[in-house]
Design a protein around this motif. Structure first.
Motif, mmCIF file in Angstrom:
data_model
loop_
_atom_site.group_PDB
_atom_site.id
_atom_site.type_symbol
_atom_site.label_atom_id
_atom_site.label_comp_id
_atom_site.label_asym_id
_atom_site.label_seq_id
_atom_site.Cartn_x
_atom_site.Cartn_y
_atom_site.Cartn_z
ATOM 1 N N LEU A 4 -4.483 -3.174 -7.309
ATOM 2 C CA LEU A 4 -3.619 -4.233 -7.825
ATOM 3 C C LEU A 4 -4.150 -4.759 -9.147
ATOM 4 O O LEU A 4 -5.334 -5.081 -9.278
ATOM 5 C CB LEU A 4 -3.546 -5.389 -6.815
ATOM 6 N N ASP A 28 -0.195 -1.200 -8.153
ATOM 7 C CA ASP A 28 0.817 -2.233 -8.034
ATOM 8 C C ASP A 28 0.462 -3.329 -9.040
ATOM 9 O O ASP A 28 -0.671 -3.379 -9.533
ATOM 10 C CB ASP A 28 0.848 -2.813 -6.617
ATOM 11 N N ARG A 53 5.974 1.978 -6.197
ATOM 12 C CA ARG A 53 4.985 0.945 -6.499
ATOM 13 C C ARG A 53 5.577 -0.436 -6.171
ATOM 14 O O ARG A 53 6.791 -0.588 -6.076
ATOM 15 C CB ARG A 53 4.581 0.968 -7.969
ATOM 16 N N ARG A 80 -3.955 -9.427 -1.020
ATOM 17 C CA ARG A 80 -4.350 -8.147 -1.588
ATOM 18 C C ARG A 80 -5.679 -8.295 -2.330
ATOM 19 O O ARG A 80 -5.962 -9.348 -2.919
ATOM 20 C CB ARG A 80 -3.299 -7.650 -2.593
#
Length: 235
Positions: A4, A28, A53, A80
């Motif tokens: 991320l 992402d 994604r 995340r």
């Protein structure tokens, strides 16, 4: 799960190209900007290009501390790990220190320096918990070179480079890398209306490529500063 990246001010310009570069390589992404319509347009483009994604956004002006808290809360709510933070938000207004309007320095300090300071402080606990991560601060050639009509912008960018250096020393033991990005004149909306040929400017894609390449090297090394200028010289 994909890695991320968090990018402030990512709806256009260099920030957008950084998001696209990292998403093209399996990330992402999360971003924020002040204008919801620009974020919606970006979301549609990214979802079409990268259907596998995830892209998240929050409307926020990170020059305002309360808005930083809102954005950071949104990021943390995703539950995340945060692998990359790019402090990209900021703006440029030309002018001289002696003649620029009252409040110019304070406003650009909020947008160009304090935003990075507060966003970093809000995101760092998650990176420290994982003892990993990479922070990129979008500085400028103006961070190392004073020039006429640079005014308060140059002051803020010198300070952002100082923040980057301090963070690098503090975060070594945590396995968190810090890179200052110092681009010269790049063809973005900031230069709209300037009567110069495109070849006098760098492509924002080139800056994004250098940021990604700096992240991609071994964790045993860090690119401390990326200095990138137009081939034909500074403008």
């Amino acid at each position: 799960m994909n890695k991320l990246i968090v990018v402030t001010g990512g709806s256009k310009g260099i920030g957008r190209f950084i998001i696209e570069k990292f998403m093209a390589n399996g990330f992402d992404a999360v971003t924020c900007a002040r204008k919801k319509d620009e974020l919606i347009t970006l979301e549609k483009a990214l979802n079409s290009r990268f259907p596998d994604r995830k892209f998240y956004y929050q409307v926020a002006d990170v020059s305002i501390p309360d808005e930083v808290k809102k954005f950071a809360g949104f990021v943390h709510s995703l539950n995340r790990s945060i692998d990359v933070l790019v402090n990209n938000a900021g703006y440029f207004v030309p002018g001289s220190i002696a003649e620029e309007p009252e409040g110019t320095l304070a406003n650009m300090m909020n947008a160009n320096l304090f935003s990075a300071y507060h966003v970093t402080r809000a995101i760092l606990p998650a990176m420290k918990k994982n003892r990993s991560g990479h922070i990129f601060n979008m500085c400028s050639i103006a961070s190392i070179k004073a020039y006429a009509n640079g005014g308060s912008y140059a002051i803020t960018k010198f300070a952002l480079l100082g923040l980057s250096k301090c963070l690098r020393e503090e975060l070594k033991e945590w396995g968190i890398r810090v890179t200052a990005v110092l681009p010269g004149a790049t063809r973005t909306a900031s230069w709209d209306g300037v009567n110069l040929p495109d070849e006098r400017f760098m492509k924002p894609e080139d800056v994004a490529d250098m940021v990604y390449a700096s992240w991609a090297i071994s964790g045993r090394s860090v690119v401390e500063e990326i200095v990138i200028r137009p081939q034909l010289g500074d403008i």
